[in-house]
Motif scaffolding. Structure first.
Motif, PDB file in Angstrom:
ATOM      1  N   VAL B  56      -5.760  -5.670  19.373  1.00 19.63           N
ATOM      2  CA  VAL B  56      -5.869  -4.611  18.314  1.00 19.63           C
ATOM      3  C   VAL B  56      -6.224  -3.240  19.405  1.00 19.63           C
ATOM      4  CG1 VAL B  56      -7.468  -3.396  16.664  1.00 19.63           C
ATOM      5  CG2 VAL B  56      -6.520  -5.684  16.354  1.00 19.63           C
ATOM      6  N   ASN B  57      -7.180  -3.165  20.096  1.00 22.54           N
ATOM      7  CA  ASN B  57      -7.559  -2.198  21.115  1.00 22.54           C
ATOM      8  C   ASN B  57      -6.481  -1.958  21.902  1.00 22.54           C
ATOM      9  OD1 ASN B  57      -9.992  -1.670  19.896  1.00 22.54           O
ATOM     10  ND2 ASN B  57     -11.059  -2.836  21.214  1.00 22.54           N
ATOM     11  N   ALA B  58      -5.658  -2.639  22.397  1.00 23.55           N
ATOM     12  CA  ALA B  58      -4.665  -2.414  23.219  1.00 23.55           C
ATOM     13  C   ALA B  58      -3.437  -1.490  22.661  1.00 23.55           C
ATOM     14  CB  ALA B  58      -3.959  -3.659  24.300  1.00 23.55           C
ATOM     15  N   LEU B  59      -3.309  -2.130  21.259  1.00 20.26           N
ATOM     16  CA  LEU B  59      -1.988  -1.803  20.692  1.00 20.26           C
ATOM     17  C   LEU B  59      -2.197  -0.373  19.969  1.00 20.26           C
ATOM     18  CD1 LEU B  59      -0.525  -5.002  19.279  1.00 20.26           C
ATOM     19  CD2 LEU B  59       0.300  -3.862  21.150  1.00 20.26           C
ATOM     20  N   ALA B  61      -4.320   1.961  21.075  1.00 21.00           N
ATOM     21  CA  ALA B  61      -4.300   3.074  21.926  1.00 21.00           C
ATOM     22  C   ALA B  61      -2.753   3.446  22.172  1.00 21.00           C
ATOM     23  CB  ALA B  61      -4.982   2.413  23.081  1.00 21.00           C
ATOM     24  N   ALA B  62      -1.795   2.618  22.131  1.00 20.51           N
ATOM     25  CA  ALA B  62      -0.761   2.906  22.641  1.00 20.51           C
ATOM     26  C   ALA B  62       0.316   3.304  21.709  1.00 20.51           C
ATOM     27  CB  ALA B  62      -0.046   1.523  23.207  1.00 20.51           C
ATOM     28  N   HIS B  63       0.048   3.145  20.373  1.00 23.47           N
ATOM     29  CA  HIS B  63       1.047   3.372  19.491  1.00 23.47           C
ATOM     30  C   HIS B  63       0.443   4.406  18.099  1.00 23.47           C
ATOM     31  CE1 HIS B  63       3.727   0.801  21.273  1.00 23.47           C
ATOM     32  NE2 HIS B  63       2.861   0.010  21.584  1.00 23.47           N
ATOM     33  N   THR B  64       1.378   4.953  17.403  1.00 25.33           N
ATOM     34  CA  THR B  64       0.964   5.683  16.203  1.00 25.33           C
ATOM     35  C   THR B  64       0.362   4.679  15.273  1.00 25.33           C
ATOM     36  OG1 THR B  64       2.944   6.895  16.713  1.00 25.33           O
ATOM     37  CG2 THR B  64       1.530   7.589  14.765  1.00 25.33           C
ATOM     38  N   HIS B  65       0.980   3.715  14.896  1.00 28.97           N
ATOM     39  CA  HIS B  65       0.717   2.668  14.011  1.00 28.97           C
ATOM     40  C   HIS B  65       0.561   1.246  14.519  1.00 28.97           C
ATOM     41  CE1 HIS B  65       0.656   5.599  10.833  1.00 28.97           C
ATOM     42  NE2 HIS B  65       1.818   5.947  11.008  1.00 28.97           N
ATOM     43  N   VAL B  66      -0.461   0.170  14.003  1.00 32.59           N
ATOM     44  CA  VAL B  66      -0.662  -1.225  14.349  1.00 32.59           C
ATOM     45  C   VAL B  66      -0.587  -1.705  13.083  1.00 32.59           C
ATOM     46  CG1 VAL B  66      -1.891  -3.010  15.460  1.00 32.59           C
ATOM     47  CG2 VAL B  66      -1.851  -0.845  16.481  1.00 32.59           C
ATOM     48  N   PHE B  67       0.268  -2.623  12.856  1.00 30.69           N
ATOM     49  CA  PHE B  67       0.429  -3.414  11.543  1.00 30.69           C
ATOM     50  C   PHE B  67      -0.107  -4.905  11.797  1.00 30.69           C
ATOM     51  CE2 PHE B  67       3.392  -0.168  11.451  1.00 30.69           C
ATOM     52  CZ  PHE B  67       3.194   0.639   9.974  1.00 30.69           C
ATOM     53  N   THR B  68      -1.088  -5.385  11.039  1.00 28.79           N
ATOM     54  CA  THR B  68      -1.509  -6.615  11.436  1.00 28.79           C
ATOM     55  C   THR B  68      -1.020  -7.573  10.068  1.00 28.79           C
ATOM     56  OG1 THR B  68      -3.666  -7.193  10.718  1.00 28.79           O
ATOM     57  CG2 THR B  68      -3.511  -6.005  12.803  1.00 28.79           C
ATOM     58  N   SER B  69      -0.777  -8.962  10.422  1.00 31.10           N
ATOM     59  CA  SER B  69      -0.282 -10.054   9.550  1.00 31.10           C
ATOM     60  C   SER B  69      -1.248 -11.301   9.769  1.00 31.10           C
ATOM     61  CB  SER B  69       0.873 -10.395   9.585  1.00 31.10           C
ATOM     62  OG  SER B  69       1.551 -11.513   8.997  1.00 31.10           O
ATOM     63  N   GLY B  70      -1.768 -11.628   8.652  1.00 34.65           N
ATOM     64  CA  GLY B  70      -2.489 -12.815   8.836  1.00 34.65           C
ATOM     65  C   GLY B  70      -4.102 -12.829   8.868  1.00 34.65           C
ATOM     66  N   VAL B 145      -4.756   1.388  12.059  1.00 36.20           N
ATOM     67  CA  VAL B 145      -4.398  -0.006  12.211  1.00 36.20           C
ATOM     68  C   VAL B 145      -4.658  -0.592  10.707  1.00 36.20           C
ATOM     69  CG1 VAL B 145      -5.531  -2.321  12.872  1.00 36.20           C
ATOM     70  CG2 VAL B 145      -5.547  -0.362  14.394  1.00 36.20           C
ATOM     71  N   HIS B 146      -3.332  -1.179  10.190  1.00 34.45           N
ATOM     72  CA  HIS B 146      -3.168  -1.549   8.985  1.00 34.45           C
ATOM     73  C   HIS B 146      -3.105  -3.169   8.817  1.00 34.45           C
ATOM     74  CE1 HIS B 146      -2.017   2.557   8.643  1.00 34.45           C
ATOM     75  NE2 HIS B 146      -1.141   2.249   9.749  1.00 34.45           N
ATOM     76  N   VAL B 147      -4.214  -3.482   8.260  1.00 34.32           N
ATOM     77  CA  VAL B 147      -4.484  -4.798   8.048  1.00 34.32           C
ATOM     78  C   VAL B 147      -3.887  -5.747   6.834  1.00 34.32           C
ATOM     79  CG1 VAL B 147      -6.163  -6.838   8.139  1.00 34.32           C
ATOM     80  CG2 VAL B 147      -6.524  -4.834   9.700  1.00 34.32           C
ATOM     81  N   MET B 148      -3.006  -6.443   7.007  1.00 34.23           N
ATOM     82  CA  MET B 148      -2.397  -7.158   5.721  1.00 34.23           C
ATOM     83  C   MET B 148      -2.466  -8.618   5.922  1.00 34.23           C
ATOM     84  SD  MET B 148       0.611  -4.404   5.461  1.00 34.23           S
ATOM     85  CE  MET B 148       1.278  -4.380   7.093  1.00 34.23           C
ATOM     86  N   ALA B 149      -2.116  -9.514   4.778  1.00 30.14           N
ATOM     87  CA  ALA B 149      -2.132 -10.773   4.646  1.00 30.14           C
ATOM     88  C   ALA B 149      -0.843 -11.425   5.338  1.00 30.14           C
ATOM     89  CB  ALA B 149      -1.925 -10.967   3.005  1.00 30.14           C
ATOM     90  N   GLY B 150      -0.914 -12.798   5.495  1.00 30.59           N
ATOM     91  CA  GLY B 150       0.195 -13.684   6.192  1.00 30.59           C
ATOM     92  C   GLY B 150       1.098 -14.185   5.054  1.00 30.59           C
TER      93      GLY B 150
END
Lengths: 243, 243
Positions: B56-59, B61-70, B145-150
């Motif tokens: 999460v921290n690496a991504l 810092a590098a991108h406008t958005h981070v989307f997580t799944s699970g 960071v956008h945290v979503m279900a799997g």
């Protein structure tokens, strides 16, 4: 001794654009599990020198093995060999052994061994070739990085050539139980069971089928007797059908 | 102005073991392309605090958005919210707004709002909730960071809730041509065409069908007139069927 670890690096704009559904990582994940090599990360990056080289360097420092897929063909967008050579700081040039393999392949088929095809004989440094029984153009292993093609049938053939020369560990075994109840109903009892088996991993995978909630429980570990013991207790907690 | 960039972080041992074929990254990749958000990386990591938090921290810092799944369900192996809170250095506790959503959902269905289900109301810091019209348990956006279900149906519903509030760029457009010749035959002419259109990306994707080699060429860019122009020249070089 802990199992060796691995990362898979998938190279290709077509995955990131959503055009192509990636299949090689899933295939290799299953093969690595059977070989006792613990897959710890999958990354997908674009067809860009900097993106590939920096991912290669991050992953090869962190894992026993890195497996790459894609970008080793004859066209202008195939730059994986260049990026891997740059990551290792070694030269990339046409190597006689790879050239001979390709020359024979095209000669047998009466096809021209032209400049783009010769490009596929470029191998960095003293890399070991990975046999490609389908279309001859080899993959290669440099250090702990194994560079393979993206076309699934060729990728799978290269994996079959490569895996026997890697040292595996204890194969990760698993058993699963399907429970026709949602995670919210079973979470407390499952959590207590997981705490009683710290040497195993108990994964809980919810699903929705025909509007009803259910959960697949997967118990993983390297000791089959311990998995049996945990499965017996799990089945007693949640009488259901073994999946 | 360049398009915003994105990374997708998939969390789950079940993907890395090869048990489950991941589907959410492919789905979101297509949605992001349509929204003009350039997907630059996909990562899959295990259900581990350190693995999730450092990705999460690496991504982010590098991108406008981070989307997580699970990893945001009620069971012991759902630790994504904990790891994201740790990555941001903010507390994680049950928040009244999320709790109220879940309490109403279970009350309407005559289901117990037990401790594991209350765990799904834990939201880090001042995160913004992401609506879950299927099973109520919300996702959340903290920073970029956008945290979503799997579970795929819930993931897709959350993406539909989330995307309208993100600012997109110019949608990436593409056209493709299928050529019934291998990459080695077309590489030189294709490379010259690609060099003549530096503002477009020309991807070459080989395939094998019924034992014969073929290539799909995909031309991508944001200017439809330029893509048309390149496609016209491509089709003239390789007369074939538009895919």
């Amino acid at each position: 001794m802990p199992n060796p670890t691995a990362a898979i690096l998938i190279i290709g704009d077509e995955i990131l654009s959503g055009r192509t559904r990636e299949a090689n990582a899933h295939y290799l994940a299953g093969e690595l599990t059977r070989a006792g090599i613990d897959l710890k990360e999958i990354r997908v990056v674009p067809d860009g020198m900097e993106a590939i080289a920096s991912a290669v360097n991050a992953l090869r420092a962190a894992h026993t093995h890195v497996f790459t897929s894609g970008g080793i063909g004859p066209t202008h967008d195939d730059i994986t060999a260049d990026a891997v050579a740059a990551a290792f700081g070694v030269p990339l040039s046409i190597r006689d052994d790879a050239r001979a393999l390709l020359a024979a392949h095209y000669r047998e088929r009466g096809m021209e061994f032209n400049a783009p095809r010769q490009r596929m004989a470029r191998v960095p440094g003293d890399a070991i070739l990975i046999d490609n029984p389908i279309s001859a153009a080899p993959g290669f292993s440099i250090g702990n990085v194994h560079v393979m093609a993206g076309v699934p049938s060729i990728f799978q053939a290269m994996v079959a050539s490569l895996l026997p020369r890697l040292t595996g560990g204890s194969p990760m075994l698993s058993q699963s139980l399907r429970i026709d109840q949602g995670e919210g109903v079973i979470a407390e009892r499952l959590g207590a069971l997981a705490a009683a088996f710290p040497d195993l991993s108990m994964g809980s995978y919810p699903f929705i089928q025909n509007g009803a909630y259910g959960t697949n429980i997967v118990i993983r570990g390297t000791d089959p007797a311990r998995i049996d013991e945990a499965m017996t207790q799990l089945a007693a907690l949640f009488p259901g059908e073994p999946a």
